[in-house]
Design an enzyme around this catalytic site. Sequence first.
Site, PDB file in Angstrom:
ATOM      1  CE  LYS A 166      -3.368   2.894   0.515  1.00 50.62           C
ATOM      2  NZ  LYS A 166      -4.297   3.148  -0.629  1.00 50.62           N
TER       3      LYS A 166
ATOM      4  N   GLY B 143     -11.454  -1.650 -12.352  1.00 56.44           N
ATOM      5  CA  GLY B 143     -12.158  -2.831 -12.812  1.00 56.44           C
ATOM      6  C   GLY B 143     -12.475  -2.808 -14.299  1.00 56.44           C
TER       7      GLY B 143
ATOM      8  CB  ILE C 267      -4.108   3.469 -15.589  1.00 56.26           C
ATOM      9  CG1 ILE C 267      -5.217   2.447 -15.455  1.00 56.26           C
ATOM     10  CG2 ILE C 267      -3.767   3.812 -17.026  1.00 56.26           C
ATOM     11  CD1 ILE C 267      -6.570   2.903 -16.033  1.00 56.26           C
ATOM     12  CG  ASN C 268      -3.595   5.247  -9.128  1.00 54.84           C
ATOM     13  OD1 ASN C 268      -4.606   4.778  -8.648  1.00 54.84           O
ATOM     14  ND2 ASN C 268      -2.583   5.663  -8.392  1.00 54.84           N
ATOM     15  CB  SER C 269      -8.509   4.537  -9.704  1.00 54.30           C
ATOM     16  OG  SER C 269      -8.028   5.594  -8.897  1.00 54.30           O
TER      17      SER C 269
ATOM     18  CB  CYS D 108      -3.147   9.239  -4.313  1.00 57.94           C
ATOM     19  SG  CYS D 108      -4.570   8.863  -3.256  1.00 57.94           S
TER      20      CYS D 108
ATOM     21  N   GLY E  88      -8.253  -2.998 -15.066  1.00 59.95           N
ATOM     22  CA  GLY E  88      -9.297  -3.599 -15.864  1.00 59.95           C
ATOM     23  C   GLY E  88      -9.199  -5.084 -16.117  1.00 59.95           C
TER      24      GLY E  88
HETATM   25  O1  LIG Z   1      -7.586   6.409  -1.932  1.00 64.04           O
HETATM   26  C1  LIG Z   1      -6.484   5.779  -1.971  1.00 64.04           C
HETATM   27  O2  LIG Z   1      -5.829   5.428  -0.972  1.00 64.04           O
HETATM   28  C2  LIG Z   1      -5.991   5.499  -3.342  1.00 64.04           C
HETATM   29  N1  LIG Z   1      -6.920   5.051  -4.244  1.00 64.04           N
HETATM   30  C3  LIG Z   1      -6.607   4.859  -5.567  1.00 64.04           C
HETATM   31  O3  LIG Z   1      -7.454   4.458  -6.384  1.00 64.04           O
HETATM   32  N2  LIG Z   1      -5.348   5.100  -5.993  1.00 64.04           N
HETATM   33  C4  LIG Z   1      -4.374   5.535  -5.145  1.00 64.04           C
HETATM   34  O4  LIG Z   1      -3.219   5.765  -5.595  1.00 64.04           O
HETATM   35  C5  LIG Z   1      -4.706   5.743  -3.769  1.00 64.04           C
HETATM   36  I1  LIG Z   1      -3.221   6.354  -2.465  1.00 64.04           I
END
Ligand SMILES: O=C(O)c1[nH]c(=O)[nH]c(=O)c1I
Length: 308
Positions: A45, A218, A189-191, A127, A247
Amino acid sequence: FDLTGQINGVPFDRLFLNASGVHCQSTTELDELLQDEFVGGAVTKSATLEKRAGNPAPRYYELANGSINSMGLPNNGFDYYIQYVLQFHAKPTILSVAGLSADDDIQLLNQIQDSDYQGLTELNLSCPNVIGKPQMAYDFEGTQALLQSVFSFFKKPLGVKLPPYFDLVHFDQITAILNQFPLTHVNSINSIGNGLWVDVASESVVIKPKGGFGGLGGKMVLPTALANVRALRQRLNDSIKVIGTGGVQTGADVFAHILCGAELVSIGTQLQAEGIGVYHRLTNELERIMADKGYTALADFRGKLNTI
Ligand SMILES: O=C(O)c1[nH]c(=O)[nH]c(=O)c1I
């Protein structure tokens, strides 16, 4: 089947990782990942300098075609995770760090530089859920300046976690910056930040933080993830690997990420929904596709997406 990859010379005997944030908050979860025969390595994390509780719940919600989250960077703090990655593990770890500011990022990386950790590190520049904080990687000048500072003192392996981009010029701009630095990898990717889900029955949002706005993951993000992996692979120096995240639900999705150039593939939303058994299933489905096509190794097709 040869399902191996490597980042900065670190061998992964399997291509699968967890997406940072999923199944990686505690040492128990991290151990479970590293002990699974179908998992190649584990990403922590994202760690902040101090332990964080994160945003108020409900902050994660599973949708029919993915997930929405606004966790708010809950984590046990930097010391917890560096202690873990300093221990011996049979498989590689990636220490993810996320400052709440550029100064935090510098402090976190200074602590890693000064530590005995010699493994892989990933700076999370994406994030979307820290209230009041922008995603650094959408600020090109800020990202350039930050990496300039970082590489003036950081001499250990370093990759970055990127948000999705949606404009080909942005791919040109971010890779022109990243190619200036000796990065081991980008994780993409990140979200997809600040989506919104509406529950019609209750006429309400489904997560509490930020009025219901949260990062999307997803199935629904697969086309964006594939586009980002492909565009980054096409533009980045060969020395910078791409970890494909986003995804993945099936072996075909994994195959597509590899075709786009992914060296390794992370599973997030589907790991959260299905549990650690997802890795065995994805391995079976991927190997079935490879066998049908006469491939014995990921290297047979990695990055070889055809155009028409
Ligand atoms: O909300 C989060 O902890 C979080 N949630 C995400 O979807 N990507 C991120 O990099 C992080 I640091």
